[in-house]
Write a protein that holds these residues in place. Structure first.
Motif, short mmCIF file in Angstrom:
data_model
loop_
_atom_site.label_atom_id
_atom_site.label_comp_id
_atom_site.label_asym_id
_atom_site.label_seq_id
_atom_site.Cartn_x
_atom_site.Cartn_y
_atom_site.Cartn_z
N ALA A 45 0.86 -1.18 0.00
CA ALA A 45 0.00 0.00 0.00
C ALA A 45 0.90 1.23 0.00
O ALA A 45 1.86 1.31 0.77
N VAL A 46 0.58 2.16 -0.89
CA VAL A 46 1.36 3.38 -1.03
C VAL A 46 0.45 4.59 -0.85
O VAL A 46 -0.63 4.64 -1.45
N ALA A 47 0.88 5.51 -0.01
CA ALA A 47 0.18 6.80 0.12
C ALA A 47 0.83 7.78 -0.84
O ALA A 47 2.06 7.87 -0.91
N VAL A 48 -0.01 8.48 -1.59
CA VAL A 48 0.48 9.45 -2.57
C VAL A 48 -0.04 10.82 -2.18
O VAL A 48 -1.23 11.00 -1.94
N VAL A 49 0.88 11.79 -2.08
CA VAL A 49 0.52 13.15 -1.69
C VAL A 49 1.06 14.12 -2.73
O VAL A 49 2.22 14.00 -3.15
N ARG A 50 0.23 15.06 -3.12
CA ARG A 50 0.69 16.14 -4.00
C ARG A 50 0.48 17.45 -3.26
O ARG A 50 -0.65 17.83 -2.96
N ARG B 100 4.80 13.04 -3.65
CA ARG B 100 5.56 12.28 -2.65
C ARG B 100 4.83 10.96 -2.42
O ARG B 100 3.63 10.93 -2.18
N CYS B 101 5.57 9.87 -2.53
CA CYS B 101 5.02 8.53 -2.28
C CYS B 101 5.66 7.96 -1.02
O CYS B 101 6.87 8.10 -0.82
N SER B 102 4.85 7.33 -0.19
CA SER B 102 5.39 6.69 1.01
C SER B 102 4.65 5.38 1.25
O SER B 102 3.47 5.25 0.95
N ALA B 103 5.38 4.43 1.79
CA ALA B 103 4.78 3.12 2.06
C ALA B 103 3.84 3.22 3.25
O ALA B 103 4.13 3.92 4.22
N VAL C 30 -4.46 13.72 -1.73
CA VAL C 30 -3.99 12.57 -0.98
C VAL C 30 -4.81 11.37 -1.43
O VAL C 30 -6.04 11.44 -1.49
N PHE C 31 -4.13 10.29 -1.77
CA PHE C 31 -4.85 9.05 -2.06
C PHE C 31 -3.94 7.86 -1.83
O PHE C 31 -2.73 7.99 -1.70
N GLY C 32 -4.55 6.70 -1.73
CA GLY C 32 -3.82 5.47 -1.51
C GLY C 32 -3.97 4.54 -2.69
O GLY C 32 -5.01 4.51 -3.36
N MET C 33 -2.92 3.77 -2.93
CA MET C 33 -2.90 2.76 -3.98
C MET C 33 -2.53 1.45 -3.32
O MET C 33 -1.43 1.32 -2.78
#
Length: 162
Positions: free
Chosen positions: A11-16, A22-25, A50-53
């Motif tokens: 799972a990766v959190a993506v923030v703009r 910025r991607c973080s685990a 902000v979203f998660g993948m």
């Protein structure tokens, strides 16, 4: 209280924020249930997107995007709800019945326009989902490339698989 079996994947959190990605685990525990993933993403508190993948067991992916008053969701394969709690949680929150066990067709459920304001129109997202020869991590990589954070996502994947 029952103990959840760990689920493979990532799972990766993506923030703009301020025009930068910025991607973080995220902790893999979020792969066992949707509430944990939503809570983790809401805790990021950003003025930007902000979203998660989530790649769940290399079987399907979930896009999770907290929005004011709720959450936008996309499940790449509704049939996954028959075997995975997080997929069942998505369908439950969307108020969609799971497919029959006999149904072998792959189809998404949720908001295909979840990332349209970030450069990925719903038609293109649907094309990516319909590429059944690709694994979910490859589909997520295509999504990252199309939205403009492909390099950050690739670096994150490199860290996860070391």
């Amino acid at each position: 209280m029952t103990v959840q079996e760990p689920v493979a994947g990532f799972a990766v959190a993506v923030v703009r924020e301020d025009g930068r990605w910025r991607c973080s685990a995220m902790d893999n525990a979020v792969l066992t249930g949707l509430d944990a993933a939503i809570t983790a993403l809401r805790e990021l508190r950003s003025t930007g997107a902000v979203f998660g993948m989530c790649n769940v067991d290399d079987e399907f992916f979930v896009l999770i995007r907290p929005v004011p008053g709720g959450v936008d969701l996309l499940l790449s394969d509704a049939a996954a709800a028959l075997d995975y709690d997080i997929a069942a949680d998505v369908l439950d929150l969307l108020r969609v019945d799971p497919p029959d066990e006999d149904d072998e067709e792959v189809w998404p459920e949720g908001n295909l326009a979840v990332l349209s304001d970030l450069g990925l129109p719903e038609g293109e997202l649907l094309v990516i989902i319909e590429e059944v020869d690709l694994y979910p991590d490859e589909q997520l990589e295509m999504i990252a490339q199309r939205c403009g954070f492909g390099d950050d996502f690739a670096q994150m994947m490199e860290k996860l698989y070391r």
